[in-house]
Write a protein that holds these residues in place. Structure first.
Motif, PDB file in Angstrom:
ATOM      1  N   CYS A  33     -14.190  10.122 -11.228  1.00  0.00           N
ATOM      2  CA  CYS A  33     -13.776   9.872 -12.616  1.00  0.00           C
ATOM      3  C   CYS A  33     -14.320   8.549 -13.134  1.00  0.00           C
ATOM      4  O   CYS A  33     -13.628   7.757 -13.764  1.00  0.00           O
ATOM      5  CB  CYS A  33     -12.268   9.943 -12.765  1.00  0.00           C
ATOM      6  SG  CYS A  33     -11.332   8.817 -11.714  1.00  0.00           S
ATOM      7  N   SER A  38     -15.172  10.881 -16.692  1.00  0.00           N
ATOM      8  CA  SER A  38     -14.084  10.642 -17.655  1.00  0.00           C
ATOM      9  C   SER A  38     -14.456  11.136 -19.051  1.00  0.00           C
ATOM     10  O   SER A  38     -13.623  11.732 -19.752  1.00  0.00           O
ATOM     11  CB  SER A  38     -13.748   9.146 -17.709  1.00  0.00           C
ATOM     12  OG  SER A  38     -13.245   8.702 -16.468  1.00  0.00           O
ATOM     13  N   LYS A  42     -12.447  14.023 -20.909  1.00  0.00           N
ATOM     14  CA  LYS A  42     -11.807  13.645 -22.180  1.00  0.00           C
ATOM     15  C   LYS A  42     -12.056  14.724 -23.233  1.00  0.00           C
ATOM     16  O   LYS A  42     -11.140  15.151 -23.938  1.00  0.00           O
ATOM     17  CB  LYS A  42     -12.365  12.309 -22.659  1.00  0.00           C
ATOM     18  CG  LYS A  42     -11.886  11.870 -24.040  1.00  0.00           C
ATOM     19  CD  LYS A  42     -12.869  10.925 -24.711  1.00  0.00           C
ATOM     20  CE  LYS A  42     -14.117  11.661 -25.139  1.00  0.00           C
ATOM     21  NZ  LYS A  42     -15.118  10.814 -25.805  1.00  0.00           N
ATOM     22  N   ASN A  68     -15.803   2.237 -18.738  1.00  0.00           N
ATOM     23  CA  ASN A  68     -14.891   3.391 -18.717  1.00  0.00           C
ATOM     24  C   ASN A  68     -13.695   3.101 -19.625  1.00  0.00           C
ATOM     25  O   ASN A  68     -12.857   2.253 -19.314  1.00  0.00           O
ATOM     26  CB  ASN A  68     -14.427   3.666 -17.287  1.00  0.00           C
ATOM     27  CG  ASN A  68     -13.756   5.026 -17.148  1.00  0.00           C
ATOM     28  OD1 ASN A  68     -13.260   5.582 -18.126  1.00  0.00           O
ATOM     29  ND2 ASN A  68     -13.733   5.553 -15.934  1.00  0.00           N
ATOM     30  N   LEU A  70     -11.172   4.813 -20.128  1.00  0.00           N
ATOM     31  CA  LEU A  70      -9.905   5.386 -19.667  1.00  0.00           C
ATOM     32  C   LEU A  70      -9.224   4.526 -18.601  1.00  0.00           C
ATOM     33  O   LEU A  70      -8.320   4.987 -17.916  1.00  0.00           O
ATOM     34  CB  LEU A  70     -10.119   6.809 -19.149  1.00  0.00           C
ATOM     35  CG  LEU A  70     -10.581   7.815 -20.232  1.00  0.00           C
ATOM     36  CD1 LEU A  70     -10.678   9.210 -19.649  1.00  0.00           C
ATOM     37  CD2 LEU A  70      -9.632   7.828 -21.422  1.00  0.00           C
ATOM     38  N   VAL A  84      -6.866   7.262 -14.747  1.00  0.00           N
ATOM     39  CA  VAL A  84      -7.603   8.130 -15.671  1.00  0.00           C
ATOM     40  C   VAL A  84      -6.761   9.334 -16.055  1.00  0.00           C
ATOM     41  O   VAL A  84      -6.703   9.735 -17.229  1.00  0.00           O
ATOM     42  CB  VAL A  84      -8.954   8.566 -15.043  1.00  0.00           C
ATOM     43  CG1 VAL A  84      -9.583   9.715 -15.832  1.00  0.00           C
ATOM     44  CG2 VAL A  84      -9.913   7.384 -14.973  1.00  0.00           C
TER      45      VAL A  84
END
Length: 523
Positions: A33, A38, A42, A68, A70, A84
């Protein structure tokens, strides 16, 4: 919580309630992830997939905060999968979310049966050896697999499954199914009852163009030995005849007839692509055949017999200049023919199911109806095992790509993305991962890439020095902008595969962020 029809209103207009229902039933597993994974997940969570499982054994580090979205500072030192997963759940609380704190590579090695519970697996940032093993596992379990990877300013996406049949392929440009070149008796009778020489100017300018073309094509065929216009001169002459039928300059119906005259010139019968599907060995069905191939077997029977060489009629007509009465009557004729064709196909499907020892009602009417409506647009996609591609690529294509100016960089990226994995296996780090080793890594990567090309049968082939230098400069970094694009492509393909709508890409998608290009390689 918003009602699903309100929440997913925009996407329902694209893939409908049936497509959304397929998404909501799906179970997606993400391996790794980081930013690429991610971003992919998403998009799917926002789209309303049923459940997600995030597999990642790493902890959130400072470097993750820069690429990232997240994870945040409060996530530092915590399980990346858990963080995440928590952020994704906030985006859509209707999606069930789970996480597994384990290395995907370990899971592939020690617990291959884990993957059989999912509809689809998105594997991001895996090295070649793990990709090959996971591909075998998912093939055996009939689980759809998508590989995605971003590496510096480059990336790739690759789908892998045995077979994917698409009924609702929704091509952007497709000829209306009006049968102007092969009208059935009811349509011909309707056209015969209309007088193109009617004296009333209002009535004349409201004759539907479908009727005009059917009548004019019939007249042409009678004076040309049953043939329709085929040469350039004949087509031009046919259009002149249409123009001659106009009694006023403002007759939009005749202008529509002239613009649509190419529909008369189209060859009768089915396309070579559909014929190829009908000739496929899978169309010889047995008790283990999928519903799609049972439907294809019935379609093959229909075209050979009741259909007279044509697929079932779709039954819809486009907007056109016409009186309301004539348009409605014409619409009813098309609807009636489509319904009659559907009933024949349904009978053939029921008989086929009975003959192979299955429940004759196991395929719903709605499925058969959708199949009939889209019968001319069927697609079947098959994908090579990634191990076969890696060990024995299509050599003529590979050699052509290497010498083609338009494809040489894309195939160079493809080769180097494989070479960096070999490099990592030999030197325990990716090229350029440590600045101090950069000068050594460039010739090492070049040597590794040349060795790979030789192994694939491309002796003497070389890659651009600048590209090799760039791959070293990337140092295996995942840049968020590239990850977002690659993740967007991957999630788009996931939706196509799960909804069984639109045609998923074939081959390996390569993103070249250096030159801002995307290309597909068929190897």
């Amino acid at each position: 919580m918003a009602e699903p029809k309100v929440k997913y209103d925009r996407q329902l207009r694209i893939w409908g309630e049936q497509g959304q229902a397929a998404l909501e039933k799906s179970s997606i597993c993400l391996l790794n992830c980081g930013p690429t994974g991610s971003e992919t997940l998403k998009n799917l969570v926002l789209g309303g997939v049923g459940s997600i499982t995030v597999v990642d054994g790493s902890k959130v580090e400072v470097g993750d905060l820069g690429n990232n979205f997240l994870v945040d500072e409060s996530s530092l030192g915590k399980s990346k999968a858990k963080c995440v997963c928590s952020f994704l759940q906030e985006l859509n609380d209707a999606v069930k979310a789970k996480f597994v704190e384990e290395s995907p590579e370990t899971l592939i090695e020690t617990n291959p049966s884990f993957f059989s519970q999912f509809t689809l697996v998105v594997a991001t940032q895996l090295v070649e050896n793990s990709m090959i093993k996971l591909d075998r596992i998912c093939r055996e379990a009939n689980v759809i697999l998508i590989f995605a990877r971003s590496y510096g300013l480059t990336g790739f996406v690759r789908i892998s499954l045995k077979e994917h049949a698409v009924v609702e392929s929704k091509p952007e440009h497709f000829l209306d199914d009006l049968r102007l070149n092969n009208p059935w008796p009811e349509l011909k009778r309707f056209a015969d009852d209309v007088d193109l020489n009617v004296q009333d100017p209002v009535a004349h300018k409201h004759i539907p163009y479908v009727v005009i073309l059917v009548k004019m094509a019939d007249e042409w065929a009678k004076s040309h030995g049953g043939r329709l216009p085929s040469t350039r001169e004949e087509k031009k002459e046919f259009k002149e005849l249409l123009k001659a039928g106009m009694v006023a300059q403002d007759e939009d119906n005749y202008k529509e007839a002239i613009d649509s005259s190419f529909k008369v010139f189209a060859p009768r019968g089915i396309s070579s692509e559909l014929q190829q599907i009908l000739n496929d060995s899978s169309a010889e069905v047995d008790s283990n055949s999928s519903d799609f191939w049972v439907l294809v077997a019935a379609l093959k029977d229909f075209i050979a017999n009741e259909g007279g060489g044509e697929a079932p009629l779709e039954g819809s007509i486009p907007d056109m200049t016409s009186s309301t009465e004539q348009y409605v009557n014409l619409q009813n004729i098309y609807h009636a023919k489509a319904e009659a064709d559907f009933l024949v196909i349904e009978r053939l499907v029921r008989n086929t199911l009975k003959n192979i020892g299955r429940d004759s009602n196991s395929i719903p009417r709605s499925t058969i109806k959708s199949f009939c409506k889209n019968a001319r647009k069927l697609k079947v996609c098959r994908y090579r095992l990634i191990e076969d591609e890696f060990n024995s690529p299509n050599l003529p294509e590979l050699q052509k790509y290497l010498t083609d100016e338009d494809y040489s960089i894309a195939v160079g990226i493809y080769i180097l993305l494989r070479a960096v994995d070999r490099f990592a296996a030999n030197y325990n780090s990716f090229p350029g991962q440590f600045d101090s080793a950069m000068d050594e890594d460039i010739p090492r990567l070049k040597s590794t890439a040349i060795g790979l090309l030789n192994d694939l049968g491309c002796n003497g082939a070389t890659l651009a020095e600048d590209l090799i230098n760039e791959m070293c400069r990337f140092g295996a970094a995942e840049l968020h902008a590239v990850a977002a694009l690659v993740g967007g492509i991957a999630s788009q393909e996931v939706i196509k595969l799960i909804t069984k709508q639109f045609v998923p890409m074939s081959g390996t998608y390569i993103f070249n962020g250096i030159d801002h290009k995307s290309q597909l390689l068929s190897l």
